[in-house]
Structure formats: C-alpha cells, structure tokens
Design an enzyme around this catalytic site. Structure first.
Site, PDB file in Angstrom:
ATOM      1  CB  SER A 184      -0.895  -0.002   1.232  1.00  0.00           C
ATOM      2  OG  SER A 184      -0.122   0.281   2.380  1.00  0.00           O
ATOM      3  CE  LYS A 185      -0.463   8.512   0.078  1.00  0.00           C
ATOM      4  NZ  LYS A 185       0.872   8.800   0.578  1.00  0.00           N
ATOM      5  NE  ARG A 186      -0.892   3.425   7.019  1.00  0.00           N
ATOM      6  CZ  ARG A 186      -1.388   4.234   7.954  1.00  0.00           C
ATOM      7  NH1 ARG A 186      -2.476   4.921   7.689  1.00  0.00           N
ATOM      8  NH2 ARG A 186      -0.807   4.342   9.120  1.00  0.00           N
TER       9      ARG A 186
ATOM     10  N   GLY B 127       5.117   2.482   1.271  1.00  0.00           N
ATOM     11  CA  GLY B 127       6.110   3.273   0.574  1.00  0.00           C
ATOM     12  C   GLY B 127       6.587   4.432   1.447  1.00  0.00           C
ATOM     13  CG  ASP B 128       3.869   7.503   2.342  1.00  0.00           C
ATOM     14  OD1 ASP B 128       4.431   7.710   1.257  1.00  0.00           O
ATOM     15  OD2 ASP B 128       2.670   7.756   2.551  1.00  0.00           O
TER      16      ASP B 128
END
Length: 505
Positions: A262-264, A266-267
């Site tokens: 998920s995007k999270r 990556g962050d």
RNA sequence: GGUCCAUUCGUCUAUCGGUUAGGACGCCAGGUUUUCAUCCUGGAAAGAGGGGUUCGACUCCCCUAUGGACUACCA
C-alpha cells in the site's frame, strides 16, 4: 480462434498503484504477443469516489512506461465500442438490467443502508441471499403494485442478482486451474442502483467485456472471489459461449510483514509505490513516483515483469520486445510477491550502464542546470564515463562527480589525519612544479611523468597519491586520479593543490 | 466468523517423481585499485509440519499450521 482482446480497467479513484501498473503490463504483453488489442476502459461507476485528474494520471503513466493503448481511453483513435468510460455508457446497461429482471434472474430491493446494517447486527454473518431475501423489502416479498408505486414515488432502490443456491460454479483460471465455488456462499450482489442510474462494477464489467469482445480477463487476485459471480452473470445473460478466459495475477505484497502493498508502506519504508508523482487534489499531499525518483521506464518494466513471472531461463534483463516474445501466462506464479525495492535499484543500475554516455549526459545536464552549473558537453560526457558505473540513478551522478565542477571548500578530517604527513606540503609543492612543465595533460601522459618523478625521488606512491586526491576531491573517493586531472586541466589542478597546501598546511 | 487462493534460501524465483535443489538481489569474505565505489571470485543461506501414493517425493493426494484476498448501494 477468437481475436485476442484484453482490457485494463482501472477505477479513477486516485493515482495508479504499482500493482495496477503490473496488471496493465501483463495485459499489454499478452495482447502484443498474440497480435491482439489492448483496451483501456475507465470504471467510474462509483460517482462518489471519482477523483479529478486520476484518469489523466493513468494514461500518462502507461504512456511513460511504453504500455501502448490500442483502443479506448488514451488511444489515438477511440475505437468502435466507444465510449470507454462507464459513466458515459449509462444508457447501455439499463437494457441488460431489464433483461435480467424480466427473466426473473434479478429483483428490485428497497432496503436502505441503515436497514441492512440493522440486519447485520441482528443476524450474525448476515448475507443477502436465498436464505434471507424473504425477510427483506424487495420485489419478491412485496406486491407488485406496492413495488410499482414505490418506484413511481421516487423511492431509491437497487437491483440485485437472484442467485440460485447450491449450484456448483466452476471458474477456469489460466493461472490457477479450476476453482470451484458453491453458489450458496455468494450473496445477491447489487447490480444496479437507482440513485445514480449506474450499474455496479460486477454488471458493468461483464456487460462491457461482452460488448467489447474481450477474450481474456487478466486482473489481480483480489477479483478471484467475485469471479464466480461474473461467471453466473454470463450464464444469466446467455453469453457463456463467448465468455472470456480468466487469469488472476498474484498480488504485490509489502516488503516486510504481510499484506497487500500500500501507499503507506512506501511512505514508511521510503520508496515510491506509484509510477509518477501525484498531488492529491483534496489534501494537496504529494506522493512520490518512480519517474521522478529517477527510474528509467525500461528498468521499471523489466523489474515489474519479473515480479510474478519468469522466463524459465536464468536471464533477468529483458527489453519490452523480449518480454512480448517470451511472456506466457503459464509461467506466472501463483503466490504473492513481496516487493523488493533493492532489486529495483539493481535493475536501474543495469540499464544505466547500458546507456550511452551521451544519453546519460543529456539527462545529467538538466540536473546541473538546476544547480546553475553550465558544463561543456564534451567534458560532461567524459565525466559521465568516469562515474556512471558507481551510480544506480542519473540523479546520483552529482554526488559522485560534484568535485569536477566545484573546488573542495573543506577537507575530510579523518583523511587528513591518515594521509596528510609532515612531508606532504613539500611533496605536493614539488608536484605542482612537475605538473606545470607538462604540456600534454592526457591521463596517460601525466600518469607516466608523475610516477617517474615519484620513483626518482623515492617517495611513497600511496603517500603522495592519497594527499593528491584529498587536495583535488576533498574526500577519499572518486575515479582514477589522472583521469580526474585530465578533466580538470592543468590550471585548475594546480590551483587545487595550492589551496589544499595553504588550508591544511 | 465464512468462502476462496497460496506456501522452495531474508527477498524474487528455477525444478513439471530420480538434481551435490540452480540463478538473481541483498549479506559476508577474498581479489583488483593510490581512495571510495564498481567489477571479479568465493561463501553462508531454502523445500511449513504430519500422514499417505510410489522402488523413489520439493514435485501427486489428504489433514494441520501459517499467510493472504474477498466478504459494501467500492472497484
């Protein structure tokens, strides 16, 4: 045999996820290999989740990666099945909804979201199906006059598929083989909602695939549980003879732990999960993309292709054309693949090394311009040739070569301690004289002369050279010294030596 | 909870009953080098567990365990 026609059908709810990019890529490879068509269809049947700019983002991302669209949104010419946005196909679906309704294969339901929630609380594991539909407000339990008047009065309703319980449904999956599901476990899914006059994904997807003559549905594994419903829909609509073949791709997983990428993640772990930068129109928040991170599209494609697919050989570097030639759904693995960002860097390193110095210099030049450094093209190509093998990305070139453009302003303390001896200033002063007398400043020539001098003086080679390097670079790093001074030229080289002697002492 | 899918080195994977279980990333060591990096060579590192089937199972079947996906008037 039916012409191969595949579609990538994202929903414009935000930036295209890297997993979606891989799905698009596999569809594209499959289509190209079979001389078929690749369509892009926008599945925007959820008006509430529409995000401005998402569609453009999808098209631009695919374009950047070289995944060409033959038909539909983003294609050069629209194609014979236009429009390709489901929101623009409203009028088309109603007909099929009515067909199902008339055949008694679907029914109208008035239950409000609140009522449904109530049922879910009331009945454990509540499912709207043959066992519960008799308890609800729908055209099966209500008198037809009642149903008609409610609709006339503008009451909102949905159309649900009427699933016959206890039927074995078989999904033939090209990657997983046969998947058997009993119809009793599937609920009476909503096919159409009166609120926006749009079908839900399930119906729209089946109708469009049918009308657009799709031969193979290649999509993510998250769709596997609803595949039996789709098969049922083909059955109910009388399209079994032209039903596409299914292939459900394994998921892209978090690098650590478990679960879908998920995007999270990556962050949290510091890598992009989107192909390009994306600025959220509502929050203004920017998500980092691979393009801006400095990835070459070819490297990205190669990297993604090997996440869930392999050629069966020990080769790992494939051009798009080679992937098209060799791709096969048979060789797609069944289990999810954890996303390994380190391997992605390696792929980019491989592609960086295979590019010409000229090509890399052109890209690097833009980075230099941002730093207000205007480098001579020939000199830049030479510098690139000296440092590119040390980098994974073009944007790392600066860290490897900044000293070519700027004289060091400070000198690494540890290196001074280790390499700057009491005799160093004297030796470097002599070196200045030696260099001053050299007219041909080619690396080869300076190396010969400087080494002869060191030998003649019986100096320690490492002692002189390491201090020399420190004076030029400021740090114990960089390419071969004589290559460096060839680029720097006599004047700059001597200037740097003088400055180092003066500052370090 | 229910349904479905999956399970080989840390990671991506090869193996389609008989292999010293192969490769790549990463990691470690050595070599090359005046430095750092690259590069080269080498190394450590795997069949979830239990039952079958078979002369022989990583490979076929079953069970268990673990993980994942799905379970909305989302896609």
């Amino acid at each position: 045999m039916k012409k191969v026609r595949v579609r990538f059908a994202p929903s414009p709810t935000g930036p295209l996820h890297i997993g979606g990019v891989r799905t698009a890529l596999f569809n594209y490879l499959f289509a190209r290999q079979h001389g078929g068509d690749m369509l892009l269809r926008i599945e925007d049947t959820d008006s509430a989740r529409f995000v401005a700019g998402a569609e453009e983002y999808i098209v631009e991302s695919l374009n950047w990666l070289g995944i060409a669209i033959d038909e539909g949104v983003g294609a050069k010419s629209q194609g014979k099945h236009a429009p390709y946005r489901q929101s623009e196909r409203k009028a088309i679906y109603r007909k099929y909804v009515d067909q199902l309704l008339q055949a008694g294969l679907a029914y109208i339901a008035f239950d409000t979201p609140a009522e449904l929630d109530g049922k879910r609380v009331e009945i454990a594991n509540f499912q709207y199906d043959a066992s519960t539909r008799g308890l609800m407000s729908n055209s099966l339990t209500l008198a037809s006059e009642n149903v008609n008047s409610r609709i006339r009065n503008g009451e909102q309703y949905v159309v649900r598929i009427k699933i016959e319980p206890n039927q074995e449904i078989t999904v033939h999956d090209l990657i997983r083989g046969e998947v058997l599901v009993n119809s009793s476990v599937i609920d009476d899914k909503v096919l159409f909602k009166s609120s926006d006059e749009l079908p839900t994904y399930h119906l729209a997807n089946v109708v469009d695939d049918y009308l657009m003559e799709i031969s193979h549905v290649i999509r993510g594994e998250e769709w596997l549980p609803s595949a039996p419903l789709h098969v049922l829909l083909y059955q109910y609509l009388g399209w079994m003879d032209v039903m596409p073949q299914f292939a459900h791709l394994p998921l892209l997983l978090k690098p650590d732990g478990n679960g879908k990428l998920s995007k999270r993640d990556g962050d949290r772990l510091g890598f992009p999960v989107f192909p390009m930068n994306w600025k959220d129109p509502k929050t203004g928040e920017t998500s980092f993309g691979y393009r801006e991170a400095g990835y070459f599209p070819e490297a990205m494609v190669n990297f993604l292709a090997l996440l869930g697919w392999n050629s069966g050989t020990e080769l790992e570097i494939f051009s798009m054309q080679e992937l098209i030639d060799q791709f096969s759904l048979d060789r797609v693995s069944k289990s999810g693949a954890k996303f390994d960002y380190e391997k992605g860097k390696w792929f980019n390193h491989q592609y960086l090394q295979s590019k010409s110095n000229q090509e890399i210099a052109t890209i690097f030049q833009k980075i230099l311009l941002e730093k207000e450094i205007n480098a001579d093209a020939t000199k830049l190509i030479k510098i690139v040739s000296l440092v590119k093998e040390r980098a994974n990305f073009v944007n790392e070139l600066w860290a490897q070569s900044s000293f070519f453009f700027q004289q060091p302003t400070e000198y690494d303390a540890k290196t001074i301690q280790k390499r700057w001896k009491p005799e160093t200033p004297v030796q470097l002063t002599e070196l200045i004289d030696v260099l001053f007398d050299i007219n041909n400043f080619s690396a080869e020539n300076t190396e010969t002369i400087v080494k002869e001098w060191i030998t003649a003086k019986d100096y320690n080679l490492g002692g002189v050279m390491n201090a020399f390097r420190l004076s030029l670079v400021g740090e114990p790093k960089g390419p071969h010294i004589f290559d460096i001074i060839e680029v720097l030229g006599k004047e700059d080289t001597i200037k740097r030596l003088r400055k180092a002697i003066e500052i370090i002492g």
